[in-house]
Design an enzyme around this catalytic site. Sequence first.
Site, PDB file in Angstrom:
ATOM      1  N   SER A 103       0.819  -1.206   0.000  1.00 59.49           N
ATOM      2  CA  SER A 103       0.000   0.000   0.000  1.00 59.49           C
ATOM      3  C   SER A 103       0.851   1.252   0.000  1.00 59.49           C
ATOM      4  O   SER A 103       1.978   1.264   0.500  1.00 59.49           O
ATOM      5  CB  SER A 103      -0.957  -0.015   1.200  1.00 59.49           C
ATOM      6  OG  SER A 103      -0.462   0.829   2.199  1.00 59.49           O
ATOM      7  N   LYS A 104       0.277   2.275  -0.566  1.00 60.06           N
ATOM      8  CA  LYS A 104       0.966   3.558  -0.683  1.00 60.06           C
ATOM      9  C   LYS A 104       1.361   4.063   0.705  1.00 60.06           C
ATOM     10  O   LYS A 104       2.376   4.725   0.864  1.00 60.06           O
ATOM     11  CB  LYS A 104       0.029   4.538  -1.397  1.00 60.06           C
ATOM     12  CG  LYS A 104       0.523   5.965  -1.476  1.00 60.06           C
ATOM     13  CD  LYS A 104       1.600   6.157  -2.525  1.00 60.06           C
ATOM     14  CE  LYS A 104       2.009   7.606  -2.640  1.00 60.06           C
ATOM     15  NZ  LYS A 104       3.419   7.839  -2.445  1.00 60.06           N
ATOM     16  N   ARG A 105       0.556   3.706   1.679  1.00 58.88           N
ATOM     17  CA  ARG A 105       0.828   4.185   3.031  1.00 58.88           C
ATOM     18  C   ARG A 105       2.175   3.680   3.564  1.00 58.88           C
ATOM     19  O   ARG A 105       2.796   4.288   4.398  1.00 58.88           O
ATOM     20  CB  ARG A 105      -0.299   3.784   3.990  1.00 58.88           C
ATOM     21  CG  ARG A 105      -1.240   4.925   4.293  1.00 58.88           C
ATOM     22  CD  ARG A 105      -2.545   4.433   4.866  1.00 58.88           C
ATOM     23  NE  ARG A 105      -3.360   3.814   3.827  1.00 58.88           N
ATOM     24  CZ  ARG A 105      -4.118   2.758   3.989  1.00 58.88           C
ATOM     25  NH1 ARG A 105      -4.187   2.169   5.161  1.00 58.88           N
ATOM     26  NH2 ARG A 105      -4.831   2.268   3.003  1.00 58.88           N
TER      27      ARG A 105
ATOM     28  N   GLY B  52       4.706   3.649   1.934  1.00 58.60           N
ATOM     29  CA  GLY B  52       5.766   4.430   1.290  1.00 58.60           C
ATOM     30  C   GLY B  52       6.604   3.606   0.339  1.00 58.60           C
ATOM     31  O   GLY B  52       7.722   3.982   0.003  1.00 58.60           O
TER      32      GLY B  52
END
Length: 484
Positions: free
Chosen positions: A252-254, A256
């Site tokens: 996930s983008k979260r 990073g």
Amino acid sequence: MQVRTRFAPSPTGYMHIGNLRSGLYAYLFARKAGGRFLLRIEDTDQDRLVEGATELIYHTLKDVGMDWDEGPDIGGEYGPYVQSQRKALYLPYAGQLIQSGHAYRCFCTKEELEQRRGEAAARGETFKYDKHCLHLSQQEIDQKLACGLPYVVRQNVPEAGVTSFTDLIFGTITVPNHDLDDAVLIKADGMPTYNFANVVDDHLMAISHVMRGMEYLASTPKYNLLYEAFGWEIPQYIHMTPIMRDAQHKLSKRDGDASYADFIDKGYLKEAILNYIALLGWNPGDERERFTLSELCQAFDVKGMSKSPAIFDPAKLTWLNAQYIRDLTPAQFTAHAAPYYKTAGIESMDVDVLCRILQPRVEIFSQIPDMVGFLAALDGTYDIELFTNKKSKTDAVVSRDVLIKVIPLLKTLPDWSETALHDALMDMAQAQGIKNGTLLWPVRIALAGRLVTPGGAIEIACLLGREEALRRLALGVEKLREAN
Ligand code: GLU
């Protein structure tokens, strides 16, 4: 039938690795079949729009070399290729479905829906739209319309029966219609939802193979009911498994670590990223692991696509990236490394020497500042222990004596080049009757102040230049004197 695939990203501001892979597979499938690959921008969810995001999509695809045959910027027979520019086109199709009873207007307000959702939850049920507005009389509908009440258009999914379809990866999927909800097709602002736009556009754009993420698999029966309602031919489906961070979590983008740009920023090469993501969920059926984009176009086959989610392995990507780095020309290596030389404060040093010592060692360009930080500034805390090395037959006393002899030699060296440094130091070792290592070890430690360095004493001396090298050698002597 001509193979036509599309990549249909939403401009949300970044390119998720999983999204890029979906686009890549659609691209490879079309190229392998000699078909056409389209780019369609799905921007109907205006709340999620991000300024500049469409440009980022173009930029990323161009960067990795995925060219499209039709798209917003180049046009094509089936344009426009941006959904918001197609807004007027969807409403008549929705009207057609209302006419035929496959869709209906729904006037329920958010509050009413929330209340019913709450009631369902209280009964321990998951809320599914209860077809409330399907049962309005024509008179009630006309009244509401006359009052200008806002409404959405919902799909009228049959309550009985089942819907089946075949996915080229997952085989036949059958879903009881009762499990499907009456999805919103047109929102109150007149914009279509993905649920509607994907069907209308894939049909109008003559898409033969719909290739997309598996999150759409469960809704596909609903979409097929729409194709049937229109009497349109249903495309072939290829749903792709997600890319996972580990067995439980999607990448996930979260974290990073999920966007293409994140990897570029970390110093990965685009060729390596593309090669790696091609292998996340597809394999060529043999041991090959290195592929250029055009080799992928030849090798790609749906048969090699995986049914189980792929786990993203950063170590494998890093390993692959290192292979690509080794294959760069010195000029290419230097071009990629230049920003990191700047960060490390060594941009004025000899790039040929830097390339020679770094190219065989660097796995990701962002490792460079750590690897060569000592060139820009010596860590003030010299560890005297480092001068002791069994194999080189050195200890603090030997090291001090070596450095005391080396300093005047290097002070008067006529030419500060690798060859001159090498010849002078080797001659000295021979004249002193000591091993080369006994001489080079203390020099390297004094110059670098650390145990592990890319390159040896000579390369480091050459990079530092005479003045700085002599300053560090003198400092080494001073520290060794204090210690002895
Ligand atoms: N706009 C959708 C997304 O970005 C695309 C899904 C599709 O390929 O149909 O998830």
